[in-house]
Design a protein around this motif. Structure first.
Motif, PDB file in Angstrom:
ATOM      1  N   ASN A   4       0.883  -1.070  -0.018  1.00  0.00           N
ATOM      2  CA  ASN A   4      -0.093   0.129   0.040  1.00  0.00           C
ATOM      3  C   ASN A   4       1.002   1.448  -0.146  1.00  0.00           C
ATOM      4  OD1 ASN A   4       0.600   0.545   2.762  1.00  0.00           O
ATOM      5  ND2 ASN A   4      -0.899  -0.997   3.327  1.00  0.00           N
ATOM      6  N   GLN A   5       0.316   2.305  -0.123  1.00  0.00           N
ATOM      7  CA  GLN A   5       1.154   3.471  -0.345  1.00  0.00           C
ATOM      8  C   GLN A   5       1.955   3.853   0.935  1.00  0.00           C
ATOM      9  OE1 GLN A   5      -0.920   7.287  -1.318  1.00  0.00           O
ATOM     10  NE2 GLN A   5       0.710   8.486  -0.767  1.00  0.00           N
ATOM     11  N   LYS A   6       1.459   3.758   2.110  1.00  0.00           N
ATOM     12  CA  LYS A   6       2.413   4.051   3.134  1.00  0.00           C
ATOM     13  C   LYS A   6       3.181   2.839   3.437  1.00  0.00           C
ATOM     14  CE  LYS A   6       1.598   4.618   8.206  1.00  0.00           C
ATOM     15  NZ  LYS A   6       0.593   4.478   9.211  1.00  0.00           N
ATOM     16  N   GLY A   7       2.870   1.479   3.071  1.00  0.00           N
ATOM     17  CA  GLY A   7       4.036   0.562   3.108  1.00  0.00           C
ATOM     18  C   GLY A   7       5.080   0.821   2.134  1.00  0.00           C
ATOM     19  N   ALA A   8       4.841   1.291   0.934  1.00  0.00           N
ATOM     20  CA  ALA A   8       5.748   1.574  -0.046  1.00  0.00           C
ATOM     21  C   ALA A   8       6.746   2.539   0.518  1.00  0.00           C
ATOM     22  CB  ALA A   8       5.308   1.777  -1.409  1.00  0.00           C
ATOM     23  N   GLN A   9       6.219   3.668   1.037  1.00  0.00           N
ATOM     24  CA  GLN A   9       6.979   4.569   1.470  1.00  0.00           C
ATOM     25  C   GLN A   9       7.776   4.182   2.286  1.00  0.00           C
ATOM     26  OE1 GLN A   9       3.696   7.288   2.722  1.00  0.00           O
ATOM     27  NE2 GLN A   9       3.981   8.367   0.734  1.00  0.00           N
ATOM     28  N   LYS A  10       7.346   3.139   3.378  1.00  0.00           N
ATOM     29  CA  LYS A  10       8.299   2.717   4.476  1.00  0.00           C
ATOM     30  C   LYS A  10       9.461   2.003   3.821  1.00  0.00           C
ATOM     31  CE  LYS A  10       5.318   2.743   8.543  1.00  0.00           C
ATOM     32  NZ  LYS A  10       4.695   1.801   9.632  1.00  0.00           N
ATOM     33  N   PHE A  11       9.073   1.029   2.858  1.00  0.00           N
ATOM     34  CA  PHE A  11       9.885   0.222   1.953  1.00  0.00           C
ATOM     35  C   PHE A  11      11.121   1.035   1.470  1.00  0.00           C
ATOM     36  CE2 PHE A  11      10.962  -3.038  -1.665  1.00  0.00           C
ATOM     37  CZ  PHE A  11      11.600  -3.749  -0.569  1.00  0.00           C
ATOM     38  N   VAL A  12      10.779   2.303   0.808  1.00  0.00           N
ATOM     39  CA  VAL A  12      11.558   3.115   0.314  1.00  0.00           C
ATOM     40  C   VAL A  12      12.788   3.408   1.431  1.00  0.00           C
ATOM     41  CG1 VAL A  12      12.058   5.432  -0.606  1.00  0.00           C
ATOM     42  CG2 VAL A  12      10.297   3.962  -1.614  1.00  0.00           C
ATOM     43  N   GLU A  13      12.267   3.688   2.729  1.00  0.00           N
ATOM     44  CA  GLU A  13      12.878   4.316   3.631  1.00  0.00           C
ATOM     45  C   GLU A  13      13.975   3.043   4.131  1.00  0.00           C
ATOM     46  OE1 GLU A  13      10.505   5.553   6.668  1.00  0.00           O
ATOM     47  OE2 GLU A  13       9.447   7.385   5.491  1.00  0.00           O
ATOM     48  N   ALA A  14      13.371   1.817   4.149  1.00  0.00           N
ATOM     49  CA  ALA A  14      14.163   0.739   4.333  1.00  0.00           C
ATOM     50  C   ALA A  14      15.438   0.321   3.426  1.00  0.00           C
ATOM     51  CB  ALA A  14      12.978  -0.378   4.579  1.00  0.00           C
ATOM     52  N   ASP A  39      18.399   2.864  -6.818  1.00  0.00           N
ATOM     53  CA  ASP A  39      18.201   3.893  -7.518  1.00  0.00           C
ATOM     54  C   ASP A  39      16.765   4.198  -8.082  1.00  0.00           C
ATOM     55  OD1 ASP A  39      20.690   4.455  -7.355  1.00  0.00           O
ATOM     56  OD2 ASP A  39      21.517   3.573  -9.339  1.00  0.00           O
ATOM     57  N   ALA A  40      16.014   3.053  -8.061  1.00  0.00           N
ATOM     58  CA  ALA A  40      14.509   2.912  -8.604  1.00  0.00           C
ATOM     59  C   ALA A  40      13.842   3.574  -7.088  1.00  0.00           C
ATOM     60  CB  ALA A  40      14.190   1.667  -8.829  1.00  0.00           C
ATOM     61  N   ALA A  41      14.405   3.109  -5.983  1.00  0.00           N
ATOM     62  CA  ALA A  41      13.533   3.618  -4.862  1.00  0.00           C
ATOM     63  C   ALA A  41      13.609   4.991  -4.599  1.00  0.00           C
ATOM     64  CB  ALA A  41      14.109   2.871  -3.699  1.00  0.00           C
ATOM     65  N   ALA A  42      14.872   5.649  -5.073  1.00  0.00           N
ATOM     66  CA  ALA A  42      15.222   7.080  -4.978  1.00  0.00           C
ATOM     67  C   ALA A  42      14.072   7.991  -5.791  1.00  0.00           C
ATOM     68  CB  ALA A  42      16.419   7.342  -5.406  1.00  0.00           C
ATOM     69  N   LYS A  43      13.477   7.007  -6.805  1.00  0.00           N
ATOM     70  CA  LYS A  43      12.578   7.999  -7.618  1.00  0.00           C
ATOM     71  C   LYS A  43      11.273   8.202  -6.993  1.00  0.00           C
ATOM     72  CE  LYS A  43      14.708   6.031 -11.651  1.00  0.00           C
ATOM     73  NZ  LYS A  43      14.433   5.390 -13.207  1.00  0.00           N
ATOM     74  N   GLY A  44      10.920   7.426  -5.826  1.00  0.00           N
ATOM     75  CA  GLY A  44       9.659   7.584  -4.959  1.00  0.00           C
ATOM     76  C   GLY A  44       8.908   6.159  -4.982  1.00  0.00           C
ATOM     77  N   TRP A  45       7.944   6.228  -3.996  1.00  0.00           N
ATOM     78  CA  TRP A  45       7.233   4.910  -3.595  1.00  0.00           C
ATOM     79  C   TRP A  45       6.586   4.184  -4.755  1.00  0.00           C
ATOM     80  CZ3 TRP A  45       1.966   4.184  -3.934  1.00  0.00           C
ATOM     81  CH2 TRP A  45       1.173   5.294  -4.279  1.00  0.00           C
ATOM     82  N   ARG A  46       6.185   4.801  -5.823  1.00  0.00           N
ATOM     83  CA  ARG A  46       5.624   4.175  -6.811  1.00  0.00           C
ATOM     84  C   ARG A  46       6.411   3.119  -7.563  1.00  0.00           C
ATOM     85  NH1 ARG A  46       0.408   6.339  -7.697  1.00  0.00           N
ATOM     86  NH2 ARG A  46       0.242   8.537  -6.860  1.00  0.00           N
ATOM     87  N   SER A  47       7.822   3.374  -7.774  1.00  0.00           N
ATOM     88  CA  SER A  47       8.712   2.671  -8.182  1.00  0.00           C
ATOM     89  C   SER A  47       9.013   1.307  -7.530  1.00  0.00           C
ATOM     90  CB  SER A  47       9.847   3.023  -8.315  1.00  0.00           C
ATOM     91  OG  SER A  47      10.477   3.654  -7.234  1.00  0.00           O
ATOM     92  N   VAL A  48       8.545   0.951  -6.453  1.00  0.00           N
ATOM     93  CA  VAL A  48       8.879  -0.014  -5.578  1.00  0.00           C
ATOM     94  C   VAL A  48       7.485  -0.594  -5.117  1.00  0.00           C
ATOM     95  CG1 VAL A  48      11.138   0.794  -4.644  1.00  0.00           C
ATOM     96  CG2 VAL A  48       9.084   0.950  -3.375  1.00  0.00           C
ATOM     97  N   GLN A  49       6.328  -0.112  -5.381  1.00  0.00           N
ATOM     98  CA  GLN A  49       5.193  -0.652  -4.832  1.00  0.00           C
ATOM     99  C   GLN A  49       4.821  -2.041  -5.455  1.00  0.00           C
ATOM    100  OE1 GLN A  49       1.888   1.390  -6.055  1.00  0.00           O
ATOM    101  NE2 GLN A  49       0.556   0.907  -4.367  1.00  0.00           N
ATOM    102  N   ASN A  50       5.391  -2.585  -6.786  1.00  0.00           N
ATOM    103  CA  ASN A  50       4.977  -3.808  -7.251  1.00  0.00           C
ATOM    104  C   ASN A  50       6.393  -4.720  -7.425  1.00  0.00           C
ATOM    105  OD1 ASN A  50       2.028  -3.486  -7.422  1.00  0.00           O
ATOM    106  ND2 ASN A  50       2.502  -1.718  -8.586  1.00  0.00           N
ATOM    107  N   THR A  51       7.473  -4.224  -6.894  1.00  0.00           N
ATOM    108  CA  THR A  51       8.687  -4.903  -7.419  1.00  0.00           C
ATOM    109  C   THR A  51       9.228  -6.005  -6.319  1.00  0.00           C
ATOM    110  OG1 THR A  51       9.997  -3.452  -5.841  1.00  0.00           O
ATOM    111  CG2 THR A  51       9.494  -2.725  -8.104  1.00  0.00           C
ATOM    112  N   THR A  52       8.431  -6.298  -5.415  1.00  0.00           N
ATOM    113  CA  THR A  52       9.064  -7.392  -4.412  1.00  0.00           C
ATOM    114  C   THR A  52       8.245  -8.799  -4.498  1.00  0.00           C
ATOM    115  OG1 THR A  52       9.391  -5.654  -2.853  1.00  0.00           O
ATOM    116  CG2 THR A  52       9.455  -8.011  -1.747  1.00  0.00           C
ATOM    117  N   THR A  53       9.030  -9.873  -4.534  1.00  0.00           N
ATOM    118  CA  THR A  53       8.528 -11.277  -4.784  1.00  0.00           C
ATOM    119  C   THR A  53       9.078 -11.967  -3.577  1.00  0.00           C
ATOM    120  OG1 THR A  53      10.215 -12.038  -6.174  1.00  0.00           O
ATOM    121  CG2 THR A  53       8.254 -10.863  -7.279  1.00  0.00           C
ATOM    122  N   ILE A  54       8.162 -13.274  -3.299  1.00  0.00           N
ATOM    123  CA  ILE A  54       8.753 -14.366  -2.649  1.00  0.00           C
ATOM    124  C   ILE A  54       8.783 -15.469  -3.179  1.00  0.00           C
ATOM    125  CG2 ILE A  54       8.088 -15.647  -0.661  1.00  0.00           C
ATOM    126  CD1 ILE A  54       6.307 -13.472   0.523  1.00  0.00           C
TER     127      ILE A  54
END
Length: 465
Positions: free
Chosen positions: A192-202, A241-256
């Motif tokens: 979610n948006q809040k989660g993606a923002q936290k992921f960027v920070e992480a 570098d992708a994360a530096a562009k903002g939260w939208r760039s990592v919203q759908n990039t993680t997989t298990i």
């Protein structure tokens, strides 16, 4: 004008009866086998019965315990619904236990893993990664711990996660299209948006300064589900570098990723979507109800219904002549109403529910008997057949409503305070009573008034000498 209104009322009654018949037949098609028409309970279909005990709730207040168990029940309902376990019954049992009935489930281990998994998802920074199950890794501080992946390879990770499963909005099973892993299953996570923002920070906290990884290869980020590492992807500079562009760039990039079976991948995705349980749960009791018992119960229950139905259908015309045929028609209609209502409300048919159906057969006929006796009394006074029918119905109303409303109230009380089997009885009884009133007051009256059955009332008119 009155005659015109009466004609319209007759057409309205005829239209509702026709609609009920056609609608019921459509809902009940293909009529048999019963389990394909109406959801069957655990006692009829067989399945799995689990009793779960909530852990670490002894220090909670009664209100906190209730809130916690309610949240667990909500999450478990979401899981079984998404997994496709139909007609599941999940409810509180005492102060810290939950009863889970899963009709038709054939794999107890699969049910246990779906129900019992806490689904605590965390993204942890990896301090050191082992190379084999024999690797001997030791945390260097109290802020670290050792976790293992599914191949039993140890990892030293930071105990506090950089991110938790609360950051997710979705999790779906996907099939890999890459040349190296073509056809392999993985789980695509959406933040979610809040989660993606936290992921960027992480990601920004991962500085690539781990001395145990080769230069320029970045840190490992462990994806941990219930203390098991499912994957540990390397966070390269390109990802940062992708994360530096903002939260939208990592919203759908993680997989298990991992060696998933389809059922396992689906289960993991579902528990992630439904969310983590607020407390751990332990399976303290497990029973598997065999299908043989279910088939036997269905056979005996349905045989009882059929025998009772046939006996009533034969007896009523013998005693009441043509009026008995009206009662039989009302009974058939009420059975259609009852079974189709079970389909509409997604109610589960249980063995006590079958008992309710058997009782309904008697109550449907009883309503017509009360009306017929009133009609016969009116006919004895010398009234015409049609006048006898109308007066008989009017004088029957108070007795019919008194008897049926009290039964409906009883069914409602049973539904509100009863347990599963009692609720099954209450549901079929309540629907049956309501249907019997409709059949008696609408369908039976329509047949008597407009189909000529009133002309065959088997009573001699008593005249004064």
């Amino acid at each position: 004008m009155a005659h015109s209104n009466m004609a319209r009322n007759d057409w309205l009654r005829f239209g509702t009866v026709l609609l009920v018949i056609v609608g019921s037949l459509a809902l009940l098609y293909p009529f048999w086998p019963l389990k394909d028409v109406i959801p069957l309970g655990l006692d009829l279909q067989g399945g799995v019965r689990l009793v779960l005990q909530a852990q670490d709730v002894s220090g909670m207040t009664a209100a906190q315990k209730q809130d916690t168990l309610d949240r667990v029940i909500t999450i478990l309902n979401n899981r079984v619904d998404q997994y496709g376990m139909a007609n599941a019954e999940i409810k509180r049992m005492g102060t810290d236990r939950i009863l889970v009935n899963l009709p038709g489930t054939k794999n107890p281990a699969q049910a246990r893993s779906l129900i019992g998994q806490t689904a605590m998802l965390g993204f942890h920074k990896v301090i050191e990664a082992g190379t084999s199950p024999n690797s001997d890794l030791v945390p260097s501080s109290s802020a670290q711990e050792v976790l293992y992946n599914r191949d039993h390879i140890p990892y030293v990770v930071e105990t506090k996660p950089l991110l938790t499963g609360a950051a997710l909005s979705d999790a779906r099973v996907r099939t890999s299209q890459s040349m190296q892993n073509a056809g392999a299953l993985y789980i695509a996570l959406t933040f979610n948006q809040k989660g993606a923002q936290k992921f960027v920070e992480a990601l920004r906290q991962l500085k690539g300064d781990n001395p145990n990884t080769p230069q320029n290869e970045g840190d490992l980020l462990a994806v941990v589900l219930d203390n098991v590492i499912y994957s540990a992807p390397r966070i390269t500079q390109s990802i940062k570098d992708a994360a530096a562009k903002g939260w939208r760039s990592v919203q759908n990039t993680t997989t298990i990723s991992g060696k998933f079976t389809k059922a396992e991948a689906m289960r993991i995705a579902i528990v992630l979507r439904a969310g983590a349980l607020p407390v751990a749960v332990k399976v303290v009791e497990e029973n598997t109800v065999g299908p043989t018992l279910g088939r036997d119960s269905i056979h005996r229950g349905m045989l009882t219904i059929v025998i009772g139905f046939i006996l009533i259908m034969l007896y009523m015309p013998l005693y009441y002549r043509m009026l008995g045929i009206v009662a039989d028609a009302a009974l058939v209609l009420n059975m259609l109403i009852l079974f189709s209502s079970l389909v509409i409300f997604h109610a589960t048919l249980t063995l006590p529910g079958i008992a309710g159906i058997i009782l309904t057969i008697g109550m449907t006929v009883d309503a017509n008997v009360i009306i017929f006796e009133r009609i016969k009394e009116e006919r004895r006074t010398g009234k015409s057949p049609l006048a006898s029918v109308r007066t008989g119905f009017e004088k029957s109303l108070s007795a019919l409503f008194d008897a049926n409303i009290t039964t409906l109230l009883t069914a409602l009380i049973l539904l509100l305070v009863g347990t599963g089997p009692v609720k099954g009885f209450a549901i079929t009884l309540g629907i049956g009573v309501t249907g019997s009133l409709y059949c008696a007051l609408i369908a039976s009256r329509l047949l008597l008034e407009k189909a000529g059955f009133a002309e065959h009332i088997p009573v001699r008119v008593v005249t004064e000498q």
